[in-house]
Design an enzyme around this catalytic site. Structure first.
Site, mmCIF file in Angstrom:
data_model
loop_
_atom_site.group_PDB
_atom_site.id
_atom_site.type_symbol
_atom_site.label_atom_id
_atom_site.label_comp_id
_atom_site.label_asym_id
_atom_site.label_seq_id
_atom_site.Cartn_x
_atom_site.Cartn_y
_atom_site.Cartn_z
ATOM 1 N N ASP A 45 -41.906 14.025 -23.384
ATOM 2 C CA ASP A 45 -42.589 14.256 -22.130
ATOM 3 C C ASP A 45 -43.284 12.603 -21.934
ATOM 4 O O ASP A 45 -43.950 12.383 -20.978
ATOM 5 C CB ASP A 45 -43.620 15.167 -21.947
ATOM 6 C CG ASP A 45 -44.615 15.151 -23.325
ATOM 7 O OD1 ASP A 45 -44.636 14.485 -24.248
ATOM 8 O OD2 ASP A 45 -45.614 16.049 -22.951
ATOM 9 N N SER A 46 -43.544 12.055 -22.856
ATOM 10 C CA SER A 46 -43.504 10.227 -22.700
ATOM 11 C C SER A 46 -42.728 9.839 -21.621
ATOM 12 O O SER A 46 -43.346 8.634 -21.009
ATOM 13 C CB SER A 46 -43.299 9.562 -24.050
ATOM 14 O OG SER A 46 -41.950 9.838 -24.488
ATOM 15 N N ASP A 84 -39.432 18.228 -25.338
ATOM 16 C CA ASP A 84 -40.927 18.564 -25.306
ATOM 17 C C ASP A 84 -40.883 19.670 -24.179
ATOM 18 O O ASP A 84 -40.470 19.579 -22.913
ATOM 19 C CB ASP A 84 -41.753 17.402 -25.041
ATOM 20 C CG ASP A 84 -42.354 16.667 -26.029
ATOM 21 O OD1 ASP A 84 -42.146 17.124 -27.190
ATOM 22 O OD2 ASP A 84 -42.588 15.365 -25.782
ATOM 23 N N LYS A 112 -40.180 21.210 -28.549
ATOM 24 C CA LYS A 112 -41.447 20.996 -29.238
ATOM 25 C C LYS A 112 -42.763 21.128 -28.512
ATOM 26 O O LYS A 112 -42.598 21.284 -27.326
ATOM 27 C CB LYS A 112 -41.271 19.416 -29.757
ATOM 28 C CG LYS A 112 -42.521 18.682 -30.047
ATOM 29 C CD LYS A 112 -42.155 17.419 -30.950
ATOM 30 C CE LYS A 112 -42.307 16.250 -29.866
ATOM 31 N NZ LYS A 112 -43.429 16.054 -29.124
ATOM 32 N N GLU A 114 -47.087 21.083 -28.468
ATOM 33 C CA GLU A 114 -48.365 20.695 -29.315
ATOM 34 C C GLU A 114 -49.258 21.504 -29.400
ATOM 35 O O GLU A 114 -49.838 22.292 -28.500
ATOM 36 C CB GLU A 114 -48.892 19.645 -28.200
ATOM 37 C CG GLU A 114 -47.708 18.289 -27.819
ATOM 38 C CD GLU A 114 -48.270 17.273 -27.053
ATOM 39 O OE1 GLU A 114 -49.792 17.349 -26.822
ATOM 40 O OE2 GLU A 114 -47.757 16.192 -26.720
ATOM 41 N N GLU A 180 -48.503 12.911 -35.620
ATOM 42 C CA GLU A 180 -48.777 11.830 -34.849
ATOM 43 C C GLU A 180 -49.946 11.257 -35.180
ATOM 44 O O GLU A 180 -51.055 12.047 -35.174
ATOM 45 C CB GLU A 180 -48.484 11.798 -33.227
ATOM 46 C CG GLU A 180 -48.552 10.772 -32.648
ATOM 47 C CD GLU A 180 -48.217 10.764 -31.167
ATOM 48 O OE1 GLU A 180 -47.712 11.622 -30.676
ATOM 49 O OE2 GLU A 180 -48.699 9.976 -30.236
HETATM 50 N N1 MHF Z 1 -44.725 4.366 -24.729
HETATM 51 C C1 MHF Z 1 -45.139 5.299 -25.433
HETATM 52 N N2 MHF Z 1 -45.266 5.294 -26.753
HETATM 53 C C2 MHF Z 1 -45.896 6.372 -27.385
HETATM 54 O O1 MHF Z 1 -45.842 6.288 -28.688
HETATM 55 C C3 MHF Z 1 -46.375 7.273 -26.630
HETATM 56 C C4 MHF Z 1 -46.380 7.270 -25.332
HETATM 57 N N3 MHF Z 1 -45.851 6.151 -24.441
HETATM 58 N N4 MHF Z 1 -47.000 8.451 -24.392
HETATM 59 C C5 MHF Z 1 -47.153 9.376 -25.054
HETATM 60 C C6 MHF Z 1 -47.745 9.311 -26.074
HETATM 61 C C7 MHF Z 1 -49.185 8.387 -26.277
HETATM 62 N N5 MHF Z 1 -49.064 7.940 -27.375
HETATM 63 C C8 MHF Z 1 -50.032 6.803 -28.110
HETATM 64 C C9 MHF Z 1 -50.749 6.074 -27.314
HETATM 65 C C10 MHF Z 1 -51.713 5.272 -27.704
HETATM 66 C C11 MHF Z 1 -51.676 4.974 -29.100
HETATM 67 C C12 MHF Z 1 -52.698 3.895 -29.751
HETATM 68 O O2 MHF Z 1 -52.998 3.056 -29.235
HETATM 69 N N6 MHF Z 1 -53.119 4.241 -30.872
HETATM 70 C C13 MHF Z 1 -54.155 3.213 -31.490
HETATM 71 C C14 MHF Z 1 -55.113 4.138 -32.426
HETATM 72 C C15 MHF Z 1 -56.366 3.487 -32.563
HETATM 73 C C16 MHF Z 1 -57.441 4.198 -33.536
HETATM 74 O O3 MHF Z 1 -57.720 5.391 -33.318
HETATM 75 O O4 MHF Z 1 -57.573 3.579 -34.635
HETATM 76 C C17 MHF Z 1 -53.447 2.273 -32.259
HETATM 77 O O5 MHF Z 1 -53.717 1.046 -32.605
HETATM 78 O O6 MHF Z 1 -52.138 2.479 -32.675
HETATM 79 C C18 MHF Z 1 -51.138 5.779 -30.026
HETATM 80 C C19 MHF Z 1 -50.239 6.843 -29.638
HETATM 81 C C20 MHF Z 1 -47.910 8.267 -28.181
HETATM 82 N N7 MHF Z 1 -46.894 8.643 -27.077
HETATM 83 C C1 KIV Z 2 -44.202 10.290 -29.280
HETATM 84 C C2 KIV Z 2 -43.160 11.549 -29.204
HETATM 85 C C3 KIV Z 2 -43.548 12.199 -30.619
HETATM 86 C C4 KIV Z 2 -43.383 12.455 -28.026
HETATM 87 O O1 KIV Z 2 -43.913 13.492 -28.181
HETATM 88 C C5 KIV Z 2 -43.010 11.784 -27.011
HETATM 89 O O2 KIV Z 2 -42.283 10.953 -26.748
HETATM 90 O O3 KIV Z 2 -43.084 12.625 -25.674
HETATM 91 MG MG MG Z 3 -44.354 14.416 -26.401
#
Ligand code: MHF
Ligand code: KIV
Ligand code: MG
Length: 264
Positions: A45-46, A84, A112, A114, A180
């Site tokens: 669903d991303s 998803d 899948k 959540e 995740e």
């Molecule tokens: N392009 C894209 N990639 C993804 O992995 C993704 C999506 N979209 N959309 C749905 C979700 C959103 N997701 C995300 C989005 C942002 C972070 C992120 O910026 N995480 C920080 C964590 C910071 C912290 O708590 O320490 C990082 O630095 O990785 C992680 C997963 C994973 N999924």
């Molecule tokens: C980031 C992955 C695990 C996901 O759920 C998605 O792409 O929607």
């Molecule tokens: Mg998803």
């Protein structure tokens, strides 16, 4: 590559071999992933973010998911195809069954969802009806408004709650778990006790499989990529297929994820 099934994933897990997964949303990329021997395709669903431009996954519908699942399934006959269930489409048991059936008819081999222990009855009913499930734990993006951002989950006491959630859904019949953005140590503990395959994203190296959003691993993202992202474009002959092949190879031999892709 022979067609990948849940049994294939179980066999790989039993041999402590790693497998790769990427998100995919259309027929052309799905065909390239077949050639590159990506074992598991996720219609994530991303797509609400990377295809539709929303700033979360919440606006995605079951019809959106079915459309992209069907496109992928037409050209990829070897990967295990997982789709998803979008936001609020499995909040009641009848909705979960009807919406999961729609995705399976579109070509998914499993769905899948959540959540945690509260999904146990849903997971059990889906399994009875012939639909295997993957339960997504940790940073569950459909709950971004509860978390107040995309943040690492499962630190401290929350880690113990995550383990309890994992046990409850596995007991209920979950076929796969997806973790995740959790600390590497928590993923290692879960993996050590979990009888079903565990797929990680930002969960460190101690998982049976790894998954990335395709656009991220091809270097396409809006703003700062998450810590777990590695850019594979420019691998081999510079083709997209070579990027997929390099990712598959690095997951299998453990080069990906490196410590800089994980949360300590
Ligand atoms: N392009 C894209 N990639 C993804 O992995 C993704 C999506 N979209 N959309 C749905 C979700 C959103 N997701 C995300 C989005 C942002 C972070 C992120 O910026 N995480 C920080 C964590 C910071 C912290 O708590 O320490 C990082 O630095 O990785 C992680 C997963 C994973 N999924
Ligand atoms: C980031 C992955 C695990 C996901 O759920 C998605 O792409 O929607
Ligand atoms: Mg998803």
């Amino acid at each position: 590559m022979k067609a990948v099934t849940l049994q294939t994933l179980k066999d790989l897990k039993a041999r402590n071999e790693r497998f790769s997964s990427l998100t995919c949303y259309d027929a052309s990329f799905a065909a390239a992933m077949a050639r590159a021997e990506v074992e598991v395709i996720l219609i994530g669903d991303s797509l609400g973010m990377v295809l539709q431009g929303h700033d979360s996954t919440l606006p995605v519908t079951v019809d959106d998911m079915a459309y992209h699942t069907a496109a992928v399934a037409r050209t990829n006959k070897t990967a295990l195809i997982m789709a998803d269930l979008p936001f609020m489409t499995y909040a009641t048991l009848p909705d979960a069954l009807a919406n999961a059936a729609t995705l399976m008819r579109a070509g998914a081999h499993m769905v899948k969802l959540e959540g945690g222990a509260w999904l146990a009855e849903t997971v059990a009913q889906l399994a009875r009806g012939g639909i295997p499930t993957c339960v997504h734990l940790g940073l569950t993006p459909q709950s971004v408004n509860v978390f107040g951002g995309y943040r690492v989950q499962g630190r401290g006491d929350a880690g113990e709650r995550l383990l309890a959630d994992a046990r409850a859904v596995v007991e209920a019949g979950a076929a796969v778990l997806l973790l995740e953005c959790v600390p590497t140590d928590l993923a290692r503990r879960l993996h050590a006790e979990c009888p079903v395959p565990v797929i990680g994203i930002g969960a460190g190296p101690d998982c049976d499989g790894q998954v990335l959003v395709m656009h991220d691993m091809l270097g396409l993202h809006n703003g700062k990529p998450a810590r777990f992202v590695k850019n594979y474009l420019g691998s081999g002959d510079g083709s997209i297929e070579a990027a997929f092949r390099q990712y598959v190879a690095e997951v299998k031999d453990g080069r990906y994820p490196a410590p800089e892709h994980a949360f300590a």
